[in-house]
Design a protein around this motif. Structure first.
Motif, mmCIF file in Angstrom:
data_model
loop_
_atom_site.group_PDB
_atom_site.id
_atom_site.type_symbol
_atom_site.label_atom_id
_atom_site.label_comp_id
_atom_site.label_asym_id
_atom_site.label_seq_id
_atom_site.Cartn_x
_atom_site.Cartn_y
_atom_site.Cartn_z
ATOM 1 N N LEU A 4 56.967 -31.508 32.236
ATOM 2 C CA LEU A 4 56.570 -32.858 32.548
ATOM 3 C C LEU A 4 56.101 -32.757 34.033
ATOM 4 O O LEU A 4 55.475 -33.513 34.376
ATOM 5 C CB LEU A 4 57.883 -34.071 32.684
ATOM 6 N N GLU A 5 56.369 -31.860 34.989
ATOM 7 C CA GLU A 5 55.046 -32.352 36.043
ATOM 8 C C GLU A 5 53.962 -31.250 35.731
ATOM 9 O O GLU A 5 52.984 -31.836 35.674
ATOM 10 C CB GLU A 5 56.054 -31.463 37.501
ATOM 11 N N TRP A 6 53.834 -30.130 35.065
ATOM 12 C CA TRP A 6 52.864 -29.714 34.633
ATOM 13 C C TRP A 6 52.134 -30.043 33.468
ATOM 14 O O TRP A 6 50.531 -30.292 33.300
ATOM 15 C CB TRP A 6 53.025 -28.187 33.582
ATOM 16 N N GLU A 7 52.542 -31.872 32.627
ATOM 17 C CA GLU A 7 52.139 -32.760 32.298
ATOM 18 C C GLU A 7 50.987 -33.185 32.973
ATOM 19 O O GLU A 7 49.680 -33.360 32.733
ATOM 20 C CB GLU A 7 53.138 -32.650 31.350
ATOM 21 N N LEU A 8 51.694 -33.789 34.574
ATOM 22 C CA LEU A 8 51.196 -34.521 35.383
ATOM 23 C C LEU A 8 49.900 -33.745 35.766
ATOM 24 O O LEU A 8 49.122 -34.519 36.018
ATOM 25 C CB LEU A 8 52.616 -35.092 36.375
ATOM 26 N N GLN A 9 50.204 -32.996 36.478
ATOM 27 C CA GLN A 9 49.212 -32.242 36.867
ATOM 28 C C GLN A 9 47.763 -31.988 35.942
ATOM 29 O O GLN A 9 47.028 -32.009 36.569
ATOM 30 C CB GLN A 9 49.761 -31.004 37.308
ATOM 31 N N VAL A 10 47.798 -31.944 34.707
ATOM 32 C CA VAL A 10 47.081 -31.756 33.685
ATOM 33 C C VAL A 10 46.015 -33.047 33.458
ATOM 34 O O VAL A 10 44.914 -33.026 33.649
ATOM 35 C CB VAL A 10 46.977 -31.392 32.744
ATOM 36 N N GLN A 11 47.210 -34.245 33.644
ATOM 37 C CA GLN A 11 46.604 -35.869 33.169
ATOM 38 C C GLN A 11 45.386 -35.785 34.955
ATOM 39 O O GLN A 11 44.235 -36.223 35.012
ATOM 40 C CB GLN A 11 47.563 -36.643 33.621
ATOM 41 N N LYS A 25 44.640 -33.825 36.919
ATOM 42 C CA LYS A 25 42.673 -32.507 36.881
ATOM 43 C C LYS A 25 42.116 -33.595 35.595
ATOM 44 O O LYS A 25 40.818 -33.563 36.486
ATOM 45 C CB LYS A 25 43.392 -31.732 36.867
ATOM 46 N N LYS A 26 42.708 -34.074 34.492
ATOM 47 C CA LYS A 26 41.951 -34.854 33.285
ATOM 48 C C LYS A 26 41.150 -35.511 34.074
ATOM 49 O O LYS A 26 39.772 -36.422 33.996
ATOM 50 C CB LYS A 26 42.410 -35.079 32.130
ATOM 51 N N LYS A 27 41.637 -36.762 35.247
ATOM 52 C CA LYS A 27 41.636 -37.658 35.270
ATOM 53 C C LYS A 27 40.069 -37.263 36.394
ATOM 54 O O LYS A 27 38.932 -37.917 36.555
ATOM 55 C CB LYS A 27 42.301 -38.592 36.603
ATOM 56 N N GLU A 28 40.195 -36.748 37.933
ATOM 57 C CA GLU A 28 39.638 -35.631 38.651
ATOM 58 C C GLU A 28 38.111 -35.310 37.426
ATOM 59 O O GLU A 28 37.224 -35.656 38.193
ATOM 60 C CB GLU A 28 39.996 -34.679 39.035
ATOM 61 N N CYS A 29 38.715 -34.442 37.189
ATOM 62 C CA CYS A 29 37.379 -34.362 36.265
ATOM 63 C C CYS A 29 36.053 -35.222 35.448
ATOM 64 O O CYS A 29 35.190 -35.294 35.546
ATOM 65 C CB CYS A 29 37.204 -33.290 35.066
ATOM 66 N N ALA A 30 37.131 -36.153 34.779
ATOM 67 C CA ALA A 30 35.938 -37.790 34.164
ATOM 68 C C ALA A 30 35.326 -37.680 35.175
ATOM 69 O O ALA A 30 34.217 -38.775 35.546
ATOM 70 C CB ALA A 30 37.392 -38.424 33.791
ATOM 71 N N ALA A 31 36.350 -37.954 36.977
ATOM 72 C CA ALA A 31 35.385 -39.136 37.950
ATOM 73 C C ALA A 31 34.487 -38.410 37.996
ATOM 74 O O ALA A 31 33.100 -39.161 38.321
ATOM 75 C CB ALA A 31 36.334 -38.999 38.597
ATOM 76 N N ARG A 32 34.371 -37.207 38.410
ATOM 77 C CA ARG A 32 33.098 -35.780 38.435
ATOM 78 C C ARG A 32 31.930 -35.869 37.286
ATOM 79 O O ARG A 32 30.912 -35.240 37.384
ATOM 80 C CB ARG A 32 34.147 -34.918 39.044
ATOM 81 N N GLY A 33 32.176 -36.142 35.985
ATOM 82 C CA GLY A 33 31.364 -36.416 34.829
ATOM 83 C C GLY A 33 31.704 -34.723 34.432
ATOM 84 O O GLY A 33 30.320 -34.252 33.888
#
Length: 223
Positions: free
Chosen positions: A55-62, A64-72
């Motif tokens: 669960l902690e790993w999945e939260l970290q992945v989420q 990172k996905k949000k950060e990448c989406a924010a940076r395009g």
């Protein structure tokens, strides 16, 4: 002076006694907390630590996905850039070890392995599937009340594919030869199955030392 020294020593002993008492109290408090925590851990499922880490790993992945989406940026591309060559090789080796062929165990497992191998080779005709779905609608998906016998006529291409696949299986099967447990031309030097296995082991370990003796016995020239 003597009374003052005795009073000072008494105060020192009382101070040390109070310190020991406070340490004992702290130790009892810590022990009680540890007992409570251990009881909580024992009541958790056996794989709780693995689930928690997942669960902690999945939260970290989420995150990172949000950060990448924010940076395009593309998350998959960023993830690949962070993977080292050693990790990539280790994952490839782990992927190759997945579902290994452990050899023959029983006929059911061999049949399942063949079924999975054949189904992986199937390439569905999606265009024909869409045409059938438009033609039959919900009737394309049968239920327990559907009458299937005689309602489906395979196409010529489908029959040809099936025939070609069967011929390929027959050709592949003919290349294999069944291992025969007994050699019909070999000399019978045993009285039962157990004795035959013993003779095979003896021949494997001592055959090179007894070959000349056997030849002399067969020729009748043994001393």
């Amino acid at each position: 002076a003597g009374a003052a020294g005795a009073e000072q020593r008494r105060e020192e002993r009382l101070r040390r006694f109070r310190e020991l008492h406070m340490k004992r109290y702290e130790a009892c408090k810590l022990n009680s907390q540890e007992v409570v925590e251990e009881d909580k851990r024992l009541k958790l499922p056996p794989n709780w630590e693995a689930k928690k880490a997942r669960l902690e790993w999945e939260l970290q992945v989420q995150e990172k996905k949000k950060e990448c989406a924010a940076r395009g940026e593309d998350y998959e591309r960023v993830k690949l850039l962070e993977i080292s060559a050693e990790d990539a090789e280790r994952w490839e080796r782990k992927k190759k070890k997945k579902n290994p062929d452990l050899g023959f165990s029983d006929y059911a497992a061999a049949q399942l392995r063949q079924y999975q191998r054949l189904t992986r080779q199937i390439k569905p005709d999606l265009e024909q599937y869409e045409k059938l779905k438009e033609q039959y609608g919900e009737a394309l998906y049968p239920t327990s009340d559907s009458l299937l016998h005689g309602t489906h006529v395979p196409s010529k291409d489908g029959v040809d594919r099936m025939v070609a696949d069967l011929e390929k299986q027959i050709e592949k099967r003919e290349k294999y030869s069944r291992r025969r447990p007994y050699n019909d031309d070999a000399d019978i030097d045993y009285i039962n199955e157990r004795n035959a296995k013993f003779n095979q082991k003896a021949e494997r370990f001592y055959g090179k030392y007894t070959a000349e003796i056997k030849q002399n016995l067969e020729r009748g020239t043994a001393v």
